[in-house]
Write a protein that holds these residues in place. Structure first.
Motif, PDB file in Angstrom:
ATOM      1  N   LEU A   1      -0.830   8.512  -6.900  1.00  0.00           N
ATOM      2  CA  LEU A   1      -0.994   7.325  -7.697  1.00  0.00           C
ATOM      3  C   LEU A   1      -2.238   6.340  -7.114  1.00  0.00           C
ATOM      4  O   LEU A   1      -3.174   5.662  -7.904  1.00  0.00           O
ATOM      5  N   PHE A   2      -2.295   6.216  -5.651  1.00  0.00           N
ATOM      6  CA  PHE A   2      -3.333   5.523  -4.858  1.00  0.00           C
ATOM      7  C   PHE A   2      -4.551   5.905  -5.258  1.00  0.00           C
ATOM      8  O   PHE A   2      -5.491   5.130  -4.726  1.00  0.00           O
TER       9      PHE A   2
ATOM     10  N   SER B   1       2.914  14.421  -2.604  1.00  0.00           N
ATOM     11  CA  SER B   1       3.326  13.007  -2.750  1.00  0.00           C
ATOM     12  C   SER B   1       2.912  12.258  -3.916  1.00  0.00           C
ATOM     13  O   SER B   1       1.699  12.343  -4.392  1.00  0.00           O
TER      14      SER B   1
ATOM     15  N   ASP C   1       0.957  -1.372  -0.046  1.00  0.00           N
ATOM     16  CA  ASP C   1       0.026  -0.075  -0.134  1.00  0.00           C
ATOM     17  C   ASP C   1       0.976   1.139  -0.034  1.00  0.00           C
ATOM     18  O   ASP C   1       2.196   1.297  -0.331  1.00  0.00           O
TER      19      ASP C   1
ATOM     20  N   THR D   1       3.945   6.492   1.645  1.00  0.00           N
ATOM     21  CA  THR D   1       3.822   7.956   2.132  1.00  0.00           C
ATOM     22  C   THR D   1       2.721   7.760   3.506  1.00  0.00           C
ATOM     23  O   THR D   1       2.812   8.450   4.337  1.00  0.00           O
TER      24      THR D   1
ATOM     25  N   LEU E   1      11.915  11.838   1.261  1.00  0.00           N
ATOM     26  CA  LEU E   1      10.542  11.818   2.026  1.00  0.00           C
ATOM     27  C   LEU E   1      11.135  11.986   3.376  1.00  0.00           C
ATOM     28  O   LEU E   1      11.737  11.238   4.162  1.00  0.00           O
TER      29      LEU E   1
ATOM     30  N   VAL F   1       8.962   2.957  -9.725  1.00  0.00           N
ATOM     31  CA  VAL F   1       9.249   3.709  -8.430  1.00  0.00           C
ATOM     32  C   VAL F   1      10.189   2.922  -7.587  1.00  0.00           C
ATOM     33  O   VAL F   1      10.245   1.769  -7.230  1.00  0.00           O
TER      34      VAL F   1
ATOM     35  N   PHE G   1       4.205   0.599 -11.169  1.00  0.00           N
ATOM     36  CA  PHE G   1       2.699   0.803 -11.016  1.00  0.00           C
ATOM     37  C   PHE G   1       2.239   1.269 -12.371  1.00  0.00           C
ATOM     38  O   PHE G   1       2.779   1.802 -13.131  1.00  0.00           O
TER      39      PHE G   1
ATOM     40  N   SER H   1      11.592   7.853  -9.432  1.00  0.00           N
ATOM     41  CA  SER H   1      10.539   7.379 -10.175  1.00  0.00           C
ATOM     42  C   SER H   1      10.768   7.665 -11.694  1.00  0.00           C
ATOM     43  O   SER H   1      11.197   8.923 -12.166  1.00  0.00           O
TER      44      SER H   1
END
Ligand code: ISJ
Length: 158
Positions: free
Chosen positions: A99-100, A94, A13, A16, A63, A141, A132, A75
């Motif tokens: 993306l998510f 982020s 998952d 971040t 990060l 990534v 991804f 990335s």
């Protein structure tokens, strides 16, 4: 690999979200180190299944929690598959938070390395990468966990 690190390295998952949760009271920030068009490294092109050499958009970040880098990431997204995504506008937001949210996001198996980041001077116990995809869009990534994160969270050396 220790179970403590396995939980970080094998997680699928958003990193971040995990860093923010693990950071507790610490302030999370994405520090943009560089973004530019590149010819991907050979190994990056191979993982992306790109006929080498093709132009790609590259973004390198740290990060940070309370200003200290816990993870550095690079990335790489092939230009031909950007599909109008304006990733250069992310700035210090982020990539993961964008993306998510993408519908039908798929993630490849995660590759792990004990080698240091090839794009940054910092070092740490583990690095990993995965691709991804959603629709024709693809981004590789690559994330490297740093010593500072291990120290701050009291994680084992490996
Ligand atoms: C892929 C994610 O996004 C994170 C954010 C990144 C960025 O902003 O460039 C890069 C790598 C990630 O660790 C995630 O949160 O899982």
């Amino acid at each position: 690999m220790s179970p403590d690190w396995w939980r970080w390295v094998a997680s699928r998952d958003s990193l971040t979200a995990r860093l923010i949760a693990a950071g507790g009271e610490r302030r999370f920030r994405v520090r943009l180190l560089d973004q530019r068009l590149i010819r991907p490294r050979h190994d990056e092109a191979r993982v992306l299944g790109l006929p080498y050499p093709r132009l790609a958009w590259c973004r390198e970040v740290a990060l940070c929690l309370d200003g200290h880098p816990w993870v550095v990431a690079r990335s790489v997204a092939p230009l031909a598959r950007l599909r109008g995504q304006r990733l250069e506008r992310l700035g210090e937001r982020s990539l993961g938070s964008w993306l998510f949210r993408q519908p039908g996001l798929e993630r490849s198996p995660i590759e792990v390395t004990a080698a240091p980041p090839p794009f940054h001077a910092a070092s740490g116990p583990w690095g990993r990468r995965s691709v991804f995809r959603h629709g024709r869009f693809a981004v590789l990534v690559q994330e490297f966990f740093l010593e500072r994160m291990a120290d701050d969270l009291g994680l084992p050396s490996r």
